[in-house]
Structures are given as structure tokens and as C-alpha cells.
Design an enzyme around this catalytic site. Structure first.
Site, short mmCIF file in Angstrom:
data_model
loop_
_atom_site.label_atom_id
_atom_site.label_comp_id
_atom_site.label_asym_id
_atom_site.label_seq_id
_atom_site.Cartn_x
_atom_site.Cartn_y
_atom_site.Cartn_z
N LYS A 91 0.83 -1.21 0.00
CA LYS A 91 0.00 0.00 0.00
C LYS A 91 0.87 1.26 0.00
CE LYS A 91 -2.00 -1.12 3.87
NZ LYS A 91 -1.26 -2.37 4.16
N ARG A 97 -9.27 0.48 9.01
CA ARG A 97 -8.85 -0.89 9.29
C ARG A 97 -9.91 -1.67 10.05
NH1 ARG A 97 -2.97 0.06 9.02
NH2 ARG A 97 -1.83 -1.88 9.25
N ARG A 142 11.81 -5.28 4.72
CA ARG A 142 11.47 -3.87 4.46
C ARG A 142 12.40 -2.92 5.21
NH1 ARG A 142 5.38 -1.97 5.24
NH2 ARG A 142 5.55 -2.97 7.28
N ARG A 177 11.53 -0.93 11.00
CA ARG A 177 10.50 -0.75 12.03
C ARG A 177 10.60 -1.81 13.11
NH1 ARG A 177 5.14 -0.15 8.54
NH2 ARG A 177 4.34 -1.28 10.34
N ARG A 236 -0.08 -9.42 13.23
CA ARG A 236 -0.67 -8.38 12.37
C ARG A 236 -1.55 -9.01 11.30
NH1 ARG A 236 4.77 -5.47 11.10
NH2 ARG A 236 3.60 -4.30 9.55
P1 ADP Z 1 1.65 -1.88 7.59
O1 ADP Z 1 2.06 -0.89 6.55
O2 ADP Z 1 2.67 -2.92 7.82
O3 ADP Z 1 0.28 -2.43 7.37
P2 ADP Z 1 1.10 0.41 9.24
O4 ADP Z 1 2.27 1.31 9.16
O5 ADP Z 1 -0.08 0.73 8.41
O6 ADP Z 1 1.60 -1.08 8.95
O7 ADP Z 1 0.62 0.25 10.74
C1 ADP Z 1 1.51 -0.09 11.76
C2 ADP Z 1 0.72 -0.30 13.05
O8 ADP Z 1 0.07 0.92 13.41
C3 ADP Z 1 -0.41 -1.33 12.96
O9 ADP Z 1 0.04 -2.66 13.20
C4 ADP Z 1 -1.34 -0.83 14.06
O10 ADP Z 1 -0.86 -1.17 15.34
C5 ADP Z 1 -1.23 0.68 13.92
N1 ADP Z 1 -2.22 1.25 12.97
C6 ADP Z 1 -1.97 1.85 11.78
N2 ADP Z 1 -3.10 2.25 11.20
C7 ADP Z 1 -4.12 1.87 12.03
C8 ADP Z 1 -5.54 1.96 11.98
N3 ADP Z 1 -6.17 2.55 10.94
N4 ADP Z 1 -6.25 1.46 13.02
C9 ADP Z 1 -5.65 0.89 14.08
N5 ADP Z 1 -4.31 0.75 14.19
C10 ADP Z 1 -3.55 1.24 13.18
P1 ADP Z 2 2.33 -1.79 3.20
O1 ADP Z 2 2.37 -0.29 3.12
O2 ADP Z 2 1.10 -2.37 2.58
O3 ADP Z 2 2.57 -2.29 4.58
P2 ADP Z 2 4.86 -1.65 1.74
O4 ADP Z 2 4.51 -0.80 0.58
O5 ADP Z 2 5.64 -1.02 2.83
O6 ADP Z 2 3.53 -2.37 2.33
O7 ADP Z 2 5.64 -2.94 1.18
C1 ADP Z 2 6.22 -3.88 2.07
C2 ADP Z 2 7.61 -4.29 1.54
O8 ADP Z 2 7.46 -5.06 0.35
C3 ADP Z 2 8.50 -3.12 1.18
O9 ADP Z 2 9.83 -3.43 1.55
C4 ADP Z 2 8.36 -2.98 -0.34
O10 ADP Z 2 9.57 -2.53 -0.94
C5 ADP Z 2 8.06 -4.42 -0.77
N1 ADP Z 2 7.07 -4.49 -1.85
C6 ADP Z 2 6.01 -3.69 -2.08
N2 ADP Z 2 5.31 -4.09 -3.17
C7 ADP Z 2 5.94 -5.20 -3.63
C8 ADP Z 2 5.70 -6.09 -4.75
N3 ADP Z 2 4.66 -5.91 -5.57
N4 ADP Z 2 6.56 -7.12 -4.91
C9 ADP Z 2 7.60 -7.32 -4.07
N5 ADP Z 2 7.89 -6.51 -3.01
C10 ADP Z 2 7.07 -5.47 -2.79
#
Ligand code: ADP
Ligand code: ADP
Ligand code: ZN
Length: 214
Positions: free
Chosen positions: A13, A88, A127, A161, A172
Site C-alpha cells: 500500500k 482498518r 522492508r 520498524r 498483524r
Molecule cells: P503496515 O504498513 O505494515 O500495514 P502500518 O504502518 O499501516 O503497517 O501500521 C503499523 C501499526 O500501526 C499497525 O500494526 C497498528 O498497530 C497501527 N495502525 C496503523 N493504522 C491503524 C488503523 N487505521 N487502526 C488501528 N491501528 C492502526
Molecule cells: P504496506 O504499506 O502495505 O505495509 P509496503 O509498501 O511497505 O507495504 O511494502 C512492504 C515491503 O514489500 C516493502 O519493503 C516494499 O519494498 C516491498 N514491496 C512492495 N510491493 C511489492 C511487490 N509488488 N513485490 C515485491 N515486493 C514489494
């Protein structure tokens, strides 16, 4: 144009949001980034959120809804936003709908970037991001062009992270299936839902998103 990107943690995302921002003149609103900033600042919200995030659980709806409500009042959101990691829960989606009406905005697209659980552990444990500009990378799938140097800003410091470890990933993913996946039928029923295959490589996923957004 306002859109929501749905999908599991590590589904791409944030990566895609950053690639769409420039082309469409949108601002990325990542509740994860905002919560991490709150934790780093040591604010009351940050203190509440830290343990929950480290445990791979969801921060309370009240907190994230208030953060988004506030953020949408900033002038830079006027052209449109990409909600990344929000909503979420169904409660957050309902609050967002009410908020959009109140603020005179409209959610144009809810796009699911679908990725099954299996590739997620490797995505998340590999990541890392640039400490200076936040550009996202991956040990295997998205390395900087010159090793150790950020493509976007030339920075040489990178961060990982605290919650990007194998144990927390499973928690998660559990939270995603239990609390966030019910949002998919919620948006499907509204008619602005689109599905993208998030297992393709990064550039292909971007192309598929651009096909939807025009
Ligand atoms: P990822 O990109 O790996 O999905 P995020 O950066 O979006 O992780 O979120 C990291 C953490 O922050 C989540 O595991 C949760 O604890 C919290 N978080 C983020 N967005 C939300 C949301 N919309 N509602 C509740 N918790 C959230
Ligand atoms: P989210 O925001 O949904 O948690 P990220 O965009 O941070 O996910 O992506 C998670 C990890 O996977 C990052 O290290 C990113 O570089 C990698 N990644 C993202 N999209 C792809 C893809 N289509 N194929 C392989 N690796 C990816
Ligand atoms: Zn950088």
C-alpha cells in the site's frame, strides 16, 4: 480524487501510494506513519499507541479516527488523498463515511491490493526505509540503485520498524483477517470497490492501479 488502499500489512500500500502521489497530485495519509510520529514525539497518543503497535494489534478506533479527522483539515489535502492503512475496522470505515460527508468530500475508489499470507513475512522482514525522506525499500525486491544510498534524496541512513519482525507479522496478519478483511464486503456493497493482484511486481501493480484511476 480521494481513494482508499486496502490490503494486508506488507501488501504494498505504502509503496504504491508514493508512486501515485505525483501523477495524480494526491497526498498519502498513512495512519501507521502518523502513529509512529506520535510515538517518536512522546505525545500522550504516542504513549498509548506504542505497546499496542509493538504487539501487532490495532490502536483504538477513537485515536486513529481523530488523527484522520484532524489531518483532513489541512490545506494540502484539498486536491485529494490516498488513505493508506485506514480504515482498518468497520467502525473506522463508518466514521470515515460520516467525516467525508461532513467535510464535503467523496470517496471515489476503494482498491484492494490482494496478497495472500505466504509472501507477507518475507515482504515485511526485508522492508527498510530511508531515515531522511521515508522512501521505501526491500532487501530483495526493491534495493537502492547504488548500495547504501537513497535513490530519492541521497541519504545514507536507513531504518527498520520495530514491529517488522517475523513474530509480530503473524499477529498483524491475524488482526488483518479478523478486523480489516470485513471491510472488503463493506466497500464491495458500495460499488466503488476494485481489486488488484498485489503479487505482481511493483511496476505492474502500479500499472493496474493506473488503469483503474485513469
Ligand atoms: P503496515 O504498513 O505494515 O500495514 P502500518 O504502518 O499501516 O503497517 O501500521 C503499523 C501499526 O500501526 C499497525 O500494526 C497498528 O498497530 C497501527 N495502525 C496503523 N493504522 C491503524 C488503523 N487505521 N487502526 C488501528 N491501528 C492502526
Ligand atoms: P504496506 O504499506 O502495505 O505495509 P509496503 O509498501 O511497505 O507495504 O511494502 C512492504 C515491503 O514489500 C516493502 O519493503 C516494499 O519494498 C516491498 N514491496 C512492495 N510491493 C511489492 C511487490 N509488488 N513485490 C515485491 N515486493 C514489494
Ligand atoms: Zn531518502
Amino acid at each position: 480524487m480521494d481513494l482508499v488502499l486496502l490490503g494486508p500489512p506488507g501488501g504494498g500500500k505504502g509503496t504504491q501510494a508514493k508512486r501515485l502521489m505525483e501523477k495524480y497530485g494526491l497526498v498519502q495519509l498513512s495512519t501507521g506513519d502518523m502513529l509512529r510520529a506520535a510515538v517518536a514525539s512522546g505525545s500522550a497518543v504516542g504513549k498509548k499507541a506504542k505497546a499496542v503497535m509493538d504487539a501487532g494489534q490495532l490502536v483504538s478506533d477513537d485515536i486513529v479516527i481523530a488523527i484522520i479527522d484532524d489531518r483532513l483539515d489541512a490545506p494540502d489535502t484539498k486536491n485529494g488523498v490516498i488513505f493508506d492503512g485506514f480504515p482498518r475496522t468497520v467502525a473506522q470505515a463508518e466514521a470515515l463515511d460520516a467525516m467525508m460527508v461532513r467535510k464535503g468530500r467523496k470517496l471515489d475508489y476503494a482498491i484492494e491490493i490482494r496478497v495472500p499470507d505466504e509472501p507477507i513475512v518475507e515482504r515485511i522482514t526485508g522492508r527498510f526505509t530511508c531515515a531522511k525522506c521515508g522512501a521505501g525499500y526491500h532487501d530483495k525486491f526493491q534495493q537502492p540503485k547504488a548500495a547504501g544510498v537513497c535513490d530519492s534524496c541521497g541519504g545514507t541512513e536507513f531504518i527498520r520498524r520495530a514491529d517488522d519482525n517475523a513474530e509480530t507479522v503473524h499477529k498483524r496478519l491475524d488482526a488483518y483477517h479478523a478486523q480489516t478483511a470485513p471491510l472488503l464486503p463493506y466497500y464491495q456493497a458500495k460499488g466503488n470497490y476494485h481489486l488488484v493482484d498485489g503479487t505482481k511486481d511493483i511496476a505492474e501493480v502500479t500499472k493496474d492501479l493506473e488503469k483503474i484511476l485513469g
